[in-house]
Scaffold this motif. Sequence first.
Motif, PDB file in Angstrom:
ATOM      1  N   ARG A 128       0.816  -1.212   0.000  1.00  0.00           N
ATOM      2  CA  ARG A 128       0.000   0.000   0.000  1.00  0.00           C
ATOM      3  C   ARG A 128       0.851   1.264   0.000  1.00  0.00           C
ATOM      4  O   ARG A 128       0.351   2.351   0.247  1.00  0.00           O
ATOM      5  CB  ARG A 128      -0.952  -0.029   1.199  1.00  0.00           C
ATOM      6  N   ASN A 129       2.133   1.083  -0.253  1.00  0.00           N
ATOM      7  CA  ASN A 129       3.086   2.199  -0.348  1.00  0.00           C
ATOM      8  C   ASN A 129       3.104   3.051   0.925  1.00  0.00           C
ATOM      9  O   ASN A 129       3.214   4.276   0.871  1.00  0.00           O
ATOM     10  CB  ASN A 129       2.765   3.055  -1.578  1.00  0.00           C
ATOM     11  N   MET A 130       2.996   2.388   2.077  1.00  0.00           N
ATOM     12  CA  MET A 130       2.963   3.104   3.353  1.00  0.00           C
ATOM     13  C   MET A 130       4.353   3.284   3.957  1.00  0.00           C
ATOM     14  O   MET A 130       4.525   4.103   4.847  1.00  0.00           O
ATOM     15  CB  MET A 130       2.082   2.338   4.348  1.00  0.00           C
ATOM     16  N   ILE A 131       5.313   2.503   3.501  1.00  0.00           N
ATOM     17  CA  ILE A 131       6.662   2.553   4.067  1.00  0.00           C
ATOM     18  C   ILE A 131       7.579   3.236   3.066  1.00  0.00           C
ATOM     19  O   ILE A 131       7.836   2.716   1.990  1.00  0.00           O
ATOM     20  CB  ILE A 131       7.172   1.145   4.406  1.00  0.00           C
ATOM     21  N   LYS A 132       8.046   4.422   3.441  1.00  0.00           N
ATOM     22  CA  LYS A 132       8.880   5.197   2.523  1.00  0.00           C
ATOM     23  C   LYS A 132      10.236   5.514   3.123  1.00  0.00           C
ATOM     24  O   LYS A 132      11.096   6.057   2.471  1.00  0.00           O
ATOM     25  CB  LYS A 132       8.166   6.486   2.135  1.00  0.00           C
ATOM     26  N   GLN A 133      10.399   5.225   4.410  1.00  0.00           N
ATOM     27  CA  GLN A 133      11.637   5.469   5.136  1.00  0.00           C
ATOM     28  C   GLN A 133      12.112   6.910   4.983  1.00  0.00           C
ATOM     29  O   GLN A 133      13.268   7.175   4.679  1.00  0.00           O
ATOM     30  CB  GLN A 133      12.714   4.456   4.745  1.00  0.00           C
ATOM     31  N   THR A 171       0.661  -0.440  13.894  1.00  0.00           N
ATOM     32  CA  THR A 171       1.244   0.877  13.642  1.00  0.00           C
ATOM     33  C   THR A 171       2.697   0.939  14.113  1.00  0.00           C
ATOM     34  O   THR A 171       3.525   1.589  13.474  1.00  0.00           O
ATOM     35  CB  THR A 171       0.415   1.996  14.300  1.00  0.00           C
ATOM     36  N   LEU A 172       3.018   0.251  15.212  1.00  0.00           N
ATOM     37  CA  LEU A 172       4.410   0.219  15.684  1.00  0.00           C
ATOM     38  C   LEU A 172       5.315  -0.560  14.734  1.00  0.00           C
ATOM     39  O   LEU A 172       6.456  -0.159  14.488  1.00  0.00           O
ATOM     40  CB  LEU A 172       4.485  -0.370  17.096  1.00  0.00           C
ATOM     41  N   ILE A 173       4.817  -1.668  14.188  1.00  0.00           N
ATOM     42  CA  ILE A 173       5.606  -2.445  13.225  1.00  0.00           C
ATOM     43  C   ILE A 173       5.904  -1.595  11.996  1.00  0.00           C
ATOM     44  O   ILE A 173       7.037  -1.551  11.512  1.00  0.00           O
ATOM     45  CB  ILE A 173       4.868  -3.752  12.840  1.00  0.00           C
ATOM     46  N   ILE A 174       4.889  -0.885  11.506  1.00  0.00           N
ATOM     47  CA  ILE A 174       5.082  -0.041  10.319  1.00  0.00           C
ATOM     48  C   ILE A 174       6.031   1.116  10.634  1.00  0.00           C
ATOM     49  O   ILE A 174       6.918   1.432   9.839  1.00  0.00           O
ATOM     50  CB  ILE A 174       3.721   0.458   9.784  1.00  0.00           C
ATOM     51  N   LEU A 175       5.864   1.744  11.794  1.00  0.00           N
ATOM     52  CA  LEU A 175       6.755   2.839  12.186  1.00  0.00           C
ATOM     53  C   LEU A 175       8.202   2.352  12.283  1.00  0.00           C
ATOM     54  O   LEU A 175       9.113   3.009  11.768  1.00  0.00           O
ATOM     55  CB  LEU A 175       6.310   3.448  13.518  1.00  0.00           C
ATOM     56  N   ALA A 176       8.411   1.228  12.931  1.00  0.00           N
ATOM     57  CA  ALA A 176       9.769   0.685  13.057  1.00  0.00           C
ATOM     58  C   ALA A 176      10.380   0.438  11.677  1.00  0.00           C
ATOM     59  O   ALA A 176      11.529   0.801  11.420  1.00  0.00           O
ATOM     60  CB  ALA A 176       9.754  -0.609  13.870  1.00  0.00           C
ATOM     61  N   GLN A 177       9.596  -0.134  10.780  1.00  0.00           N
ATOM     62  CA  GLN A 177      10.087  -0.407   9.418  1.00  0.00           C
ATOM     63  C   GLN A 177      10.401   0.899   8.704  1.00  0.00           C
ATOM     64  O   GLN A 177      11.397   1.006   7.998  1.00  0.00           O
ATOM     65  CB  GLN A 177       9.050  -1.222   8.647  1.00  0.00           C
ATOM     66  N   ASP A 178       9.554   1.895   8.898  1.00  0.00           N
ATOM     67  CA  ASP A 178       9.760   3.206   8.282  1.00  0.00           C
ATOM     68  C   ASP A 178      11.064   3.849   8.773  1.00  0.00           C
ATOM     69  O   ASP A 178      11.719   4.575   8.040  1.00  0.00           O
ATOM     70  CB  ASP A 178       8.583   4.133   8.610  1.00  0.00           C
ATOM     71  N   LEU A 179      11.414   3.572  10.029  1.00  0.00           N
ATOM     72  CA  LEU A 179      12.645   4.112  10.623  1.00  0.00           C
ATOM     73  C   LEU A 179      13.840   3.178  10.413  1.00  0.00           C
ATOM     74  O   LEU A 179      14.910   3.402  10.956  1.00  0.00           O
ATOM     75  CB  LEU A 179      12.435   4.370  12.119  1.00  0.00           C
ATOM     76  N   ASN A 180      13.610   2.112   9.621  1.00  0.00           N
ATOM     77  CA  ASN A 180      14.655   1.134   9.295  1.00  0.00           C
ATOM     78  C   ASN A 180      15.101   0.329  10.518  1.00  0.00           C
ATOM     79  O   ASN A 180      16.274   0.006  10.677  1.00  0.00           O
ATOM     80  CB  ASN A 180      15.847   1.805   8.606  1.00  0.00           C
ATOM     81  N   PHE A 181      14.142   0.040  11.402  1.00  0.00           N
ATOM     82  CA  PHE A 181      14.360  -0.836  12.547  1.00  0.00           C
ATOM     83  C   PHE A 181      13.476  -2.060  12.392  1.00  0.00           C
ATOM     84  O   PHE A 181      12.416  -1.986  11.772  1.00  0.00           O
ATOM     85  CB  PHE A 181      13.991  -0.152  13.871  1.00  0.00           C
ATOM     86  N   ASP A 182      13.883  -3.151  12.986  1.00  0.00           N
ATOM     87  CA  ASP A 182      13.060  -4.345  13.054  1.00  0.00           C
ATOM     88  C   ASP A 182      12.463  -4.373  14.455  1.00  0.00           C
ATOM     89  O   ASP A 182      13.202  -4.422  15.439  1.00  0.00           O
ATOM     90  CB  ASP A 182      13.923  -5.582  12.788  1.00  0.00           C
ATOM     91  N   LEU A 183      11.143  -4.316  14.558  1.00  0.00           N
ATOM     92  CA  LEU A 183      10.502  -4.251  15.868  1.00  0.00           C
ATOM     93  C   LEU A 183      10.856  -5.465  16.720  1.00  0.00           C
ATOM     94  O   LEU A 183      11.004  -5.348  17.935  1.00  0.00           O
ATOM     95  CB  LEU A 183       8.986  -4.116  15.723  1.00  0.00           C
ATOM     96  N   LEU A 184      11.019  -6.638  16.107  1.00  0.00           N
ATOM     97  CA  LEU A 184      11.402  -7.821  16.873  1.00  0.00           C
ATOM     98  C   LEU A 184      12.801  -7.666  17.456  1.00  0.00           C
ATOM     99  O   LEU A 184      13.055  -8.080  18.593  1.00  0.00           O
ATOM    100  CB  LEU A 184      11.309  -9.077  16.004  1.00  0.00           C
ATOM    101  N   ASP A 185      13.710  -7.055  16.710  1.00  0.00           N
ATOM    102  CA  ASP A 185      15.047  -6.773  17.243  1.00  0.00           C
ATOM    103  C   ASP A 185      14.958  -5.797  18.413  1.00  0.00           C
ATOM    104  O   ASP A 185      15.652  -5.949  19.419  1.00  0.00           O
ATOM    105  CB  ASP A 185      15.970  -6.197  16.167  1.00  0.00           C
ATOM    106  N   CYS A 186      14.114  -4.776  18.275  1.00  0.00           N
ATOM    107  CA  CYS A 186      13.926  -3.803  19.359  1.00  0.00           C
ATOM    108  C   CYS A 186      13.404  -4.511  20.610  1.00  0.00           C
ATOM    109  O   CYS A 186      13.879  -4.255  21.723  1.00  0.00           O
ATOM    110  CB  CYS A 186      12.944  -2.710  18.945  1.00  0.00           C
TER     111      CYS A 186
END
Length: 144
Positions: A55-60, A101-116
């Motif tokens: 859905r083109n939601m992740i643009k980093q 929303t947290l998973i998408i935000l983490a991906q957008d910031l180039n983080f893996d939420l599971l790693d966090c």
Amino acid sequence: MNQKKETWIKLADYYCVPVAYLMGLPDGLVQHINKAQSMTFEELHEAIIQWAEDRNMIKQDKLTALSQLAKVTEEHGELSAGINKKDEEKIKDSLGDSLVTLIILAQDLNFDLLDCLNSVYRVIQNRKGKTINGVFVKETDLHK
């Protein structure tokens, strides 16, 4: 994303049904596709990232991350309202939406939420303290 795929996704979102249902796929295949109800956390994490990318939601970029942070805050507000009203359905929905929303935000910031999550667990796993009025207080903060 190709136009056909985008159209299927928009229609499925609009009618709140799986794309497979709209496409008239055989029941066995639809059941396989709908295995989301038994997915692991890691599989759901990846599926959510793919869903957001489709859905083109992740643009980093900073603007998208700030918009996603606003969405995280909105979902937490809905969670608070659900808890205040003791609305179990709203609480469950808001918790799920908050995770998405947290998973998408983490991906957008180039983080893996599971790693966090793994990283913070390593920090808190041996933390000592006690619960006061339903809130955990670190041992170091007890002596202040």
